[in-house]
Design a protein around this motif. Structure first.
Motif, PDB file in Angstrom:
ATOM      1  N   GLY A 250       0.843  -1.175   0.000  1.00 27.81           N
ATOM      2  CA  GLY A 250       0.000   0.000   0.000  1.00 27.81           C
ATOM      3  C   GLY A 250       0.884   1.232   0.000  1.00 27.81           C
ATOM      4  O   GLY A 250       2.098   1.155   0.202  1.00 27.81           O
ATOM      5  N   PHE A 251       0.281   2.386  -0.208  1.00 29.64           N
ATOM      6  CA  PHE A 251       1.065   3.625  -0.149  1.00 29.64           C
ATOM      7  C   PHE A 251       1.268   4.066   1.290  1.00 29.64           C
ATOM      8  O   PHE A 251       2.345   4.528   1.673  1.00 29.64           O
ATOM      9  N   GLY A 252       0.237   3.908   2.124  1.00 30.06           N
ATOM     10  CA  GLY A 252       0.338   4.276   3.533  1.00 30.06           C
ATOM     11  C   GLY A 252       0.723   5.724   3.722  1.00 30.06           C
ATOM     12  O   GLY A 252       0.198   6.618   3.043  1.00 30.06           O
ATOM     13  N   ASP A 253       1.667   5.968   4.627  1.00 28.41           N
ATOM     14  CA  ASP A 253       2.119   7.334   4.862  1.00 28.41           C
ATOM     15  C   ASP A 253       3.248   7.745   3.929  1.00 28.41           C
ATOM     16  O   ASP A 253       3.739   8.875   4.002  1.00 28.41           O
ATOM     17  N   GLY A 254       3.681   6.841   3.062  1.00 27.37           N
ATOM     18  CA  GLY A 254       4.715   7.161   2.078  1.00 27.37           C
ATOM     19  C   GLY A 254       6.136   7.155   2.611  1.00 27.37           C
ATOM     20  O   GLY A 254       7.082   7.328   1.834  1.00 27.37           O
ATOM     21  N   ARG A 255       6.319   6.912   3.903  1.00 28.55           N
ATOM     22  CA  ARG A 255       7.663   7.032   4.483  1.00 28.55           C
ATOM     23  C   ARG A 255       8.667   6.064   3.870  1.00 28.55           C
ATOM     24  O   ARG A 255       9.835   6.402   3.685  1.00 28.55           O
ATOM     25  N   ILE A 256       8.229   4.838   3.584  1.00 32.62           N
ATOM     26  CA  ILE A 256       9.181   3.846   3.090  1.00 32.62           C
ATOM     27  C   ILE A 256       9.747   4.236   1.725  1.00 32.62           C
ATOM     28  O   ILE A 256      10.886   3.882   1.403  1.00 32.62           O
ATOM     29  N   PHE A 257       8.976   4.966   0.948  1.00 27.83           N
ATOM     30  CA  PHE A 257       9.452   5.361  -0.376  1.00 27.83           C
ATOM     31  C   PHE A 257      10.441   6.524  -0.272  1.00 27.83           C
ATOM     32  O   PHE A 257      11.450   6.550  -0.982  1.00 27.83           O
ATOM     33  N   HIS A 258      10.161   7.450   0.630  1.00 32.34           N
ATOM     34  CA  HIS A 258      11.137   8.507   0.889  1.00 32.34           C
ATOM     35  C   HIS A 258      12.433   7.907   1.435  1.00 32.34           C
ATOM     36  O   HIS A 258      13.535   8.335   1.062  1.00 32.34           O
ATOM     37  N   ALA A 259      12.301   6.899   2.315  1.00 37.37           N
ATOM     38  CA  ALA A 259      13.484   6.272   2.898  1.00 37.37           C
ATOM     39  C   ALA A 259      14.309   5.552   1.832  1.00 37.37           C
ATOM     40  O   ALA A 259      15.548   5.591   1.869  1.00 37.37           O
ATOM     41  N   ALA A 260      13.640   4.888   0.882  1.00 36.78           N
ATOM     42  CA  ALA A 260      14.369   4.201  -0.189  1.00 36.78           C
ATOM     43  C   ALA A 260      15.138   5.202  -1.044  1.00 36.78           C
ATOM     44  O   ALA A 260      16.301   4.965  -1.407  1.00 36.78           O
ATOM     45  N   ARG A 261      14.509   6.314  -1.359  1.00 31.64           N
ATOM     46  CA  ARG A 261      15.200   7.329  -2.157  1.00 31.64           C
ATOM     47  C   ARG A 261      16.381   7.908  -1.388  1.00 31.64           C
ATOM     48  O   ARG A 261      17.466   8.130  -1.940  1.00 31.64           O
ATOM     49  N   GLU A 262      16.191   8.115  -0.083  1.00 31.47           N
ATOM     50  CA  GLU A 262      17.277   8.678   0.726  1.00 31.47           C
ATOM     51  C   GLU A 262      18.431   7.690   0.851  1.00 31.47           C
ATOM     52  O   GLU A 262      19.604   8.080   0.781  1.00 31.47           O
ATOM     53  N   ARG A 263      18.126   6.406   1.027  1.00 29.40           N
ATOM     54  CA  ARG A 263      19.179   5.415   1.228  1.00 29.40           C
ATOM     55  C   ARG A 263      19.939   5.108  -0.057  1.00 29.40           C
ATOM     56  O   ARG A 263      21.180   4.973  -0.044  1.00 29.40           O
ATOM     57  N   PHE A 264      19.215   4.994  -1.174  1.00 31.23           N
ATOM     58  CA  PHE A 264      19.834   4.492  -2.393  1.00 31.23           C
ATOM     59  C   PHE A 264      20.077   5.563  -3.454  1.00 31.23           C
ATOM     60  O   PHE A 264      20.700   5.277  -4.476  1.00 31.23           O
TER      61      PHE A 264
END
Length: 354
Positions: A250-264
């Motif tokens: 799911g999209f949820g709060d979107g945090r995991i996608f921001h975290a992926a962009r920040e990490r990688f």
């Protein structure tokens, strides 16, 4: 209505394809797949996504299944593509086999993600969601397979029979989130499975590393193992750029996608799910719709996104061609060039040149 009668009404194999039967799990149980210390996403028995909705209740399941609105699918929806991949690709080539199954060829490695070749996404061969198109790559046409990555254990992503056939023919390395090794080895004890938690990684060779990242989803294979095995997205760091593959989320709060962009950092290619999203009130926590997928695109800003998880197995209420139509609308509204985020059909290949 007794549960046994209700299960017949609700089509058990169809629900099991996405693990919906997990609502029957007891509140507390012993984890049959994994034993480990509690963490911020494991309570000692079950995994969970922090700060995100978890389980739907039985009455919600009943409301969905008996509420109508399920659109018919054709018995056959053939793809215009059929792929016979080369044995070796030094650059980058990705092909949708069907639904959420991909072959990624990069830096001389051939990597399968969630390979499903069975006729049905179901625990039984005689009932449940049935393919409306054959695999876009015939099993016999696969090149030598070096690695198999499993995102989670739902039947439309983890095909036990296909994994056994792959082991017999190719002897690849298997990588999966925590607990999924027990599921695979219960049927194929000879298969070694390298498991990792979120944030873990496995070097596959030739400069390619598979990183296991969070997803907003869940897991179940039957009626009493809900969330006892972990689920994940994969990020592949490669000499040809970074690939972000999400099996289900799911999209949820979107945090995991921001975290992926920040990490990688910069994402070269993203495989984003766009189907199995209706009714929205039920599916939103676990499956993105095309509008959500476009929001992920805007966050991770890949050079290219490819839509999958549609058009092969009917799992939810939307029509078979709604996901690509809705994706086109969402892409246009976000002013994204259509070629930068397009849905794939089984057997359709993409390379950086086109």
């Amino acid at each position: 209505m007794k549960r046994r009668t209700l299960l017949k009404t609700l089509s058990v194999p169809a629900l099991a394809a996405t693990g919906v039967l997990g609502w029957m799990s007891a509140a507390r149980a012993t984890n049959r797949y994994y034993q480990g210390p509690a963490t911020d996403h494991f309570d000692g028995v079950r995994f969970f996504s922090p700060n995100q909705p978890q389980d739907k209740g039985f009455m919600e399941l009943l409301r969905w299944q008996l509420g109508g609105g399920r659109k018919e699918w054709p018995e056959s929806f053939p793809s215009p593509f059929r792929d016979k991949p080369p044995a070796d690709v030094q650059g980058l080539r990705t092909v949708l086999i069907g639904h959420a199954s991909f072959l990624i060829q990069v830096a001389g490695l051939n990597i399968l993600i969630d390979p499903v070749f069975s006729e049905r996404a179901s625990p039984v061969s005689f009932s449940g969601p049935k393919r409306v198109n054959p695999p876009g790559i015939a099993f016999e046409d696969l090149p030598p397979i070096h690695g198999v990555l499993i995102t989670h254990n739902h039947y439309d992503h983890l095909d036990i029979d296909a994994l056994g056939r792959l082991w017999q023919r190719h002897r690849p390395r298997f990588v999966a989130p925590l607990g999924n090794d027990a599921i695979i080895q219960a049927e194929h004890p000879e298969i070694g499975v390298e498991t990792r938690d979120w944030g873990g990684s496995v070097e596959l060779g030739n400069g390619v590393i598979a990183h296991l990242e969070p997803a907003y989803h869940w897991s179940a294979r039957g009626i009493n193992d809900r969330r006892m095995a972990l689920w994940c997205a994969f990020v592949l760091t490669t000499p040809q750029g970074t690939i972000y593959h999400i099996g289900d989320t799911g999209f949820g709060d979107g945090r995991i996608f921001h975290a992926a962009r920040e990490r990688f950092g910069k994402i070269h290619l993203a495989h984003l799910p766009i189907g199995a999203y209706e009714p929205r009130w039920f599916m939103e926590p676990q499956h993105m719709n095309p509008e959500d997928a476009v929001k992920v695109f805007q966050i991770v800003a890949p050079n290219q996104a490819l839509g999958h998880h549609w058009g092969t197995f009917r799992l939810t209420n939307e029509g078979i061609e709604e996901p690509p139509h809705e994706l086109a609308v969402a892409v246009r509204a976000a002013e994204i060039p259509p070629d930068r985020f397009r849905p794939l059909r089984p057997g359709e290949a993409w390379t950086p040149s086109g």
